[in-house]
Motif scaffolding. Structure first.
Motif, PDB file in Angstrom:
ATOM      1  N   ASP A 111     -31.404 -36.879  40.420  1.00 15.92           N
ATOM      2  CA  ASP A 111     -31.602 -38.138  41.131  1.00 15.92           C
ATOM      3  C   ASP A 111     -30.263 -38.551  41.725  1.00 15.92           C
ATOM      4  OD1 ASP A 111     -30.050 -39.360  39.135  1.00 15.92           O
ATOM      5  OD2 ASP A 111     -31.809 -39.984  37.994  1.00 15.92           O
ATOM      6  N   LEU A 112     -30.223 -39.747  42.308  1.00 19.70           N
ATOM      7  CA  LEU A 112     -29.054 -40.143  43.083  1.00 19.70           C
ATOM      8  C   LEU A 112     -27.772 -40.267  42.264  1.00 19.70           C
ATOM      9  CD1 LEU A 112     -29.325 -43.934  44.019  1.00 19.70           C
ATOM     10  CD2 LEU A 112     -30.388 -42.884  42.034  1.00 19.70           C
ATOM     11  N   HIS A 113     -27.857 -40.396  40.941  1.00 21.66           N
ATOM     12  CA  HIS A 113     -26.643 -40.543  40.140  1.00 21.66           C
ATOM     13  C   HIS A 113     -25.749 -39.305  40.230  1.00 21.66           C
ATOM     14  CE1 HIS A 113     -29.578 -43.334  38.273  1.00 21.66           C
ATOM     15  NE2 HIS A 113     -28.540 -44.140  38.308  1.00 21.66           N
ATOM     16  N   ASP A 114     -26.355 -38.115  40.335  1.00 28.87           N
ATOM     17  CA  ASP A 114     -25.523 -36.914  40.384  1.00 28.87           C
ATOM     18  C   ASP A 114     -25.028 -36.603  41.797  1.00 28.87           C
ATOM     19  OD1 ASP A 114     -27.693 -35.361  41.610  1.00 28.87           O
ATOM     20  OD2 ASP A 114     -28.562 -35.263  39.609  1.00 28.87           O
ATOM     21  N   GLN A 115     -25.403 -37.424  42.771  1.00 30.07           N
ATOM     22  CA  GLN A 115     -24.822 -37.259  44.108  1.00 30.07           C
ATOM     23  C   GLN A 115     -23.394 -37.813  44.150  1.00 30.07           C
ATOM     24  OE1 GLN A 115     -28.861 -38.285  46.439  1.00 30.07           O
ATOM     25  NE2 GLN A 115     -27.232 -37.549  47.758  1.00 30.07           N
ATOM     26  N   ILE A 116     -23.081 -38.717  43.239  1.00 30.63           N
ATOM     27  CA  ILE A 116     -21.723 -39.270  43.126  1.00 30.63           C
ATOM     28  C   ILE A 116     -21.192 -38.882  41.750  1.00 30.63           C
ATOM     29  CG2 ILE A 116     -20.299 -41.347  43.243  1.00 30.63           C
ATOM     30  CD1 ILE A 116     -22.636 -42.710  44.744  1.00 30.63           C
ATOM     31  N   GLN A 117     -20.159 -38.085  41.714  1.00 30.75           N
ATOM     32  CA  GLN A 117     -19.634 -37.575  40.447  1.00 30.75           C
ATOM     33  C   GLN A 117     -18.126 -37.822  40.337  1.00 30.75           C
ATOM     34  OE1 GLN A 117     -20.735 -33.514  39.565  1.00 30.75           O
ATOM     35  NE2 GLN A 117     -22.857 -33.789  40.232  1.00 30.75           N
ATOM     36  N   ILE A 118     -17.683 -37.979  39.109  1.00 39.06           N
ATOM     37  CA  ILE A 118     -16.257 -38.038  38.791  1.00 39.06           C
ATOM     38  C   ILE A 118     -15.978 -36.947  37.767  1.00 39.06           C
ATOM     39  CG2 ILE A 118     -14.340 -39.386  37.877  1.00 39.06           C
ATOM     40  CD1 ILE A 118     -15.312 -40.547  40.477  1.00 39.06           C
ATOM     41  N   ASP A 119     -15.100 -36.020  38.125  1.00 37.75           N
ATOM     42  CA  ASP A 119     -14.745 -34.893  37.246  1.00 37.75           C
ATOM     43  C   ASP A 119     -15.986 -34.145  36.752  1.00 37.75           C
ATOM     44  OD1 ASP A 119     -12.051 -35.396  37.577  1.00 37.75           O
ATOM     45  OD2 ASP A 119     -11.922 -36.683  35.810  1.00 37.75           O
ATOM     46  N   GLY A 120     -16.914 -33.931  37.656  1.00 33.89           N
ATOM     47  CA  GLY A 120     -18.090 -33.124  37.354  1.00 33.89           C
ATOM     48  C   GLY A 120     -19.191 -33.845  36.615  1.00 33.89           C
ATOM     49  N   LYS A 121     -19.037 -35.142  36.362  1.00 31.00           N
ATOM     50  CA  LYS A 121     -20.046 -35.894  35.627  1.00 31.00           C
ATOM     51  C   LYS A 121     -20.670 -36.964  36.536  1.00 31.00           C
ATOM     52  CE  LYS A 121     -17.758 -35.250  31.169  1.00 31.00           C
ATOM     53  NZ  LYS A 121     -17.137 -35.916  30.000  1.00 31.00           N
ATOM     54  N   LEU A 150     -34.870 -28.488  48.503  1.00 31.14           N
ATOM     55  CA  LEU A 150     -34.089 -29.026  47.386  1.00 31.14           C
ATOM     56  C   LEU A 150     -34.783 -30.238  46.774  1.00 31.14           C
ATOM     57  CD1 LEU A 150     -30.566 -28.700  49.013  1.00 31.14           C
ATOM     58  CD2 LEU A 150     -31.365 -27.441  47.020  1.00 31.14           C
ATOM     59  N   TYR A 151     -35.502 -30.986  47.598  1.00 32.65           N
ATOM     60  CA  TYR A 151     -36.269 -32.113  47.075  1.00 32.65           C
ATOM     61  C   TYR A 151     -37.323 -31.616  46.092  1.00 32.65           C
ATOM     62  CZ  TYR A 151     -39.609 -35.931  46.807  1.00 32.65           C
ATOM     63  OH  TYR A 151     -40.462 -36.888  46.330  1.00 32.65           O
ATOM     64  N   LEU A 152     -38.036 -30.559  46.443  1.00 36.57           N
ATOM     65  CA  LEU A 152     -39.040 -29.978  45.556  1.00 36.57           C
ATOM     66  C   LEU A 152     -38.418 -29.536  44.231  1.00 36.57           C
ATOM     67  CD1 LEU A 152     -41.758 -28.671  44.780  1.00 36.57           C
ATOM     68  CD2 LEU A 152     -41.046 -26.663  46.094  1.00 36.57           C
ATOM     69  N   LEU A 153     -37.271 -28.860  44.296  1.00 37.18           N
ATOM     70  CA  LEU A 153     -36.627 -28.388  43.076  1.00 37.18           C
ATOM     71  C   LEU A 153     -36.225 -29.554  42.183  1.00 37.18           C
ATOM     72  CD1 LEU A 153     -34.406 -25.471  44.449  1.00 37.18           C
ATOM     73  CD2 LEU A 153     -36.728 -25.379  43.553  1.00 37.18           C
ATOM     74  N   ALA A 154     -35.767 -30.638  42.802  1.00 35.45           N
ATOM     75  CA  ALA A 154     -35.397 -31.825  42.016  1.00 35.45           C
ATOM     76  C   ALA A 154     -36.624 -32.416  41.320  1.00 35.45           C
ATOM     77  CB  ALA A 154     -34.742 -32.868  42.915  1.00 35.45           C
ATOM     78  N   VAL A 155     -37.749 -32.472  42.021  1.00 33.91           N
ATOM     79  CA  VAL A 155     -38.980 -32.990  41.427  1.00 33.91           C
ATOM     80  C   VAL A 155     -39.428 -32.098  40.268  1.00 33.91           C
ATOM     81  CG1 VAL A 155     -41.428 -33.415  41.840  1.00 33.91           C
ATOM     82  CG2 VAL A 155     -39.740 -34.167  43.521  1.00 33.91           C
ATOM     83  N   LEU A 156     -39.361 -30.789  40.453  1.00 30.59           N
ATOM     84  CA  LEU A 156     -39.741 -29.865  39.381  1.00 30.59           C
ATOM     85  C   LEU A 156     -38.822 -30.010  38.173  1.00 30.59           C
ATOM     86  CD1 LEU A 156     -40.560 -26.633  41.423  1.00 30.59           C
ATOM     87  CD2 LEU A 156     -42.171 -28.083  40.194  1.00 30.59           C
ATOM     88  N   ARG A 157     -37.533 -30.188  38.422  1.00 35.67           N
ATOM     89  CA  ARG A 157     -36.591 -30.366  37.313  1.00 35.67           C
ATOM     90  C   ARG A 157     -36.898 -31.653  36.550  1.00 35.67           C
ATOM     91  NH1 ARG A 157     -31.487 -28.325  36.120  1.00 35.67           N
ATOM     92  NH2 ARG A 157     -31.358 -27.229  38.102  1.00 35.67           N
ATOM     93  N   ASN A 158     -37.333 -32.673  37.257  1.00 36.86           N
ATOM     94  CA  ASN A 158     -37.617 -33.968  36.631  1.00 36.86           C
ATOM     95  C   ASN A 158     -38.983 -34.026  35.962  1.00 36.86           C
ATOM     96  OD1 ASN A 158     -35.268 -35.474  37.066  1.00 36.86           O
ATOM     97  ND2 ASN A 158     -35.808 -35.867  39.190  1.00 36.86           N
ATOM     98  N   SER A 159     -39.784 -32.982  36.127  1.00 37.33           N
ATOM     99  CA  SER A 159     -41.161 -33.027  35.654  1.00 37.33           C
ATOM    100  C   SER A 159     -41.283 -32.742  34.160  1.00 37.33           C
ATOM    101  CB  SER A 159     -42.009 -32.004  36.416  1.00 37.33           C
ATOM    102  OG  SER A 159     -41.637 -30.681  36.056  1.00 37.33           O
ATOM    103  N   GLY A 160     -40.152 -32.570  33.482  1.00 35.96           N
ATOM    104  CA  GLY A 160     -40.200 -32.218  32.066  1.00 35.96           C
ATOM    105  C   GLY A 160     -40.717 -30.818  31.834  1.00 35.96           C
ATOM    106  N   ARG A 161     -40.559 -29.983  32.853  1.00 33.09           N
ATOM    107  CA  ARG A 161     -40.975 -28.571  32.799  1.00 33.09           C
ATOM    108  C   ARG A 161     -42.483 -28.418  32.641  1.00 33.09           C
ATOM    109  NH1 ARG A 161     -36.135 -25.785  29.152  1.00 33.09           N
ATOM    110  NH2 ARG A 161     -34.488 -26.058  30.691  1.00 33.09           N
ATOM    111  N   SER A 162     -43.243 -29.470  32.928  1.00 36.36           N
ATOM    112  CA  SER A 162     -44.696 -29.371  32.788  1.00 36.36           C
ATOM    113  C   SER A 162     -45.275 -28.317  33.727  1.00 36.36           C
ATOM    114  CB  SER A 162     -45.340 -30.732  33.069  1.00 36.36           C
ATOM    115  OG  SER A 162     -45.037 -31.174  34.386  1.00 36.36           O
ATOM    116  N   PHE A 163     -44.647 -28.123  34.875  1.00 36.39           N
ATOM    117  CA  PHE A 163     -45.116 -27.117  35.835  1.00 36.39           C
ATOM    118  C   PHE A 163     -45.037 -25.717  35.242  1.00 36.39           C
ATOM    119  CE2 PHE A 163     -44.480 -24.534  39.782  1.00 36.39           C
ATOM    120  CZ  PHE A 163     -45.646 -24.873  40.434  1.00 36.39           C
TER     121      PHE A 163
END
Length: 395
Positions: free
Chosen positions: A80-90, A376-389
């Protein structure tokens, strides 16, 4: 669509446009209201069709290995948008982003979603004051909302055909956009560009008295990011680090940084037998196919694919069909998504099916390697799906 942004807009009553409106007028006016936070700090600016994110990750890792703090602004997100802005990789915390959004809620200048997130990044970088801030253009360069900085260096890893609706349908038109990040007296580091693109970059640089630094060797550092193209991206980051660090540059520290660098969706193994890759245009799919051939010679490959409708999906399928005869096409909820039926009809494979995000990945036995690729949007949604897919998938 920026995943997770809507909750902040709702909380702070911020009204922005989700559409893309290239141009710098609004972002400059908004940043002026904020006291021009983008005037503070040492920036590195990246634009290009492919390789921006990987090069940024490599450069960030090298600089951190030299004990420098580094901010990164990536596009698009991983989860999600939090990882678009990172400090020292976090990724930044929700509290930190909320603080920035509260400040941005006072703006009088109307912005788009991406302009709002760009402004948030500059506000956060001003507050956190990293030694370097690496900024990835969202699309194009000259008219991208990130192109308000005066960077120490510009980096253009590659140029090929993509985003034709906004950037034009020729290398010439696209390169003029990318070359727009070059600034007066500041060096620009370039990857292997088509000659037509290289001529335009050189002409632009000459006009601005900017040195052009071309990739002249490949690093032999062991990399976690796979593929010959990643060796080139790593070498670009190495050149950039040398320019930024000068006499402080240490080869051993640089190699350590390169070897530690990671980035999601770049031939990323997410589960046994399943790899995520964000290839979605001609050049990146060519690189993906080459990596598959080098990594899994002779092994059966299952391609799971969902993509935006503005991509050259016929070309992408023809390339993928050289390494696989087994395809699953995904319908996913995005206004830009290409219907899976279009991919199904265009595919020449005899082993193909259509599914959607409410289904699960079909179960197949054997030693098949599954590559989930495309948007990349699809991959982000799949990652957020709790691996249910993938809950009943067996490699």
């Amino acid at each position: 669509m920026i995943i997770g942004l809507e909750q902040y807009k709702t909380k702070w009553n911020i009204h922005t446009d989700s559409a893309i409106h290239p141009g710098l007028g609004a972002i400059k006016a908004a940043l002026e209201e904020l006291g021009n936070p983008h005037h503070v700090g040492k920036f590195i600016h990246l634009a290009g069709t492919n390789g921006k994110g990987s090069t940024a990750a490599f450069l960030s890792a090298i600089l951190q290995a030299h004990e420098h703090s580094v901010g990164n602004f990536y596009s698009p997100c991983i989860e999600d948008l939090h990882d678009q802005i990172q400090i020292d990789g976090k990724p930044i915390s929700p509290d930190e982003l909320a603080s920035a959004m509260q400040q941005l809620s006072l703006l009088k200048t109307p912005l788009t979603d991406f302009e709002l997130l760009t402004a948030a990044a500059f506000v956060i970088f001003q507050k956190r004051a990293p030694d370097f801030a690496i900024i990835e253009a969202g699309m194009g360069g000259a008219l991208d909302s990130t192109n308000v900085i005066d960077p120490e260096i510009a980096i253009i890893p590659s140029i090929s055909i993509d985003h034709t609706h906004f950037l034009g349908d020729t290398i010439d038109k696209i390169t003029h956009h990318k070359a727009g990040i070059i600034k007066k007296w500041k060096p620009v580091i370039v990857g292997e560009l088509p000659q037509e693109a290289m001529d335009i970059v050189q002409e632009t640089a000459d006009r601005l008295h900017a040195e052009v630094i071309q990739l002249n060797y490949l690093t032999d550092a062991p990399l976690k990011l796979k593929g010959a193209h990643q060796q080139k991206n790593a070498s670009l980051a190495l050149e950039a680090a040398k320019e930024l660090l000068g006499l402080e540059f240490n080869e051993e520290k640089a190699r350590h940084g390169l070897s530690a660098a990671t980035l999601a969706y770049r031939f990323e193994r997410v589960l046994p037998g399943i790899i995520f890759d964000g290839a979605h245009n001609k050049a990146s799919v060519d690189a993906l196919v080459a990596t598959i051939k080098a990594t899994f010679p002779g092994r059966p490959i299952h391609i799971v694919m969902g993509i935006f409708r503005d991509k050259d999906y016929a070309y992408i399928l023809r390339q993928l069909e050289t390494v696989s005869d087994h395809f699953t096409f995904i319908d996913f909820d995005n206004e830009r998504a290409l219907p899976a039926r279009k991919l199904f009809d265009e595919s020449r494979s005899e082993r193909k099916t259509i599914t959607n995000l409410c289904d699960i990945l079909p179960v197949y036995g054997g030693k098949e390697e599954t590559i989930v690729m495309g948007s990349l949007y699809l991959l982000a949604v799949l990652r957020n799906s709790g691996r249910s897919f993938f809950q009943h998938y067996q490699s």
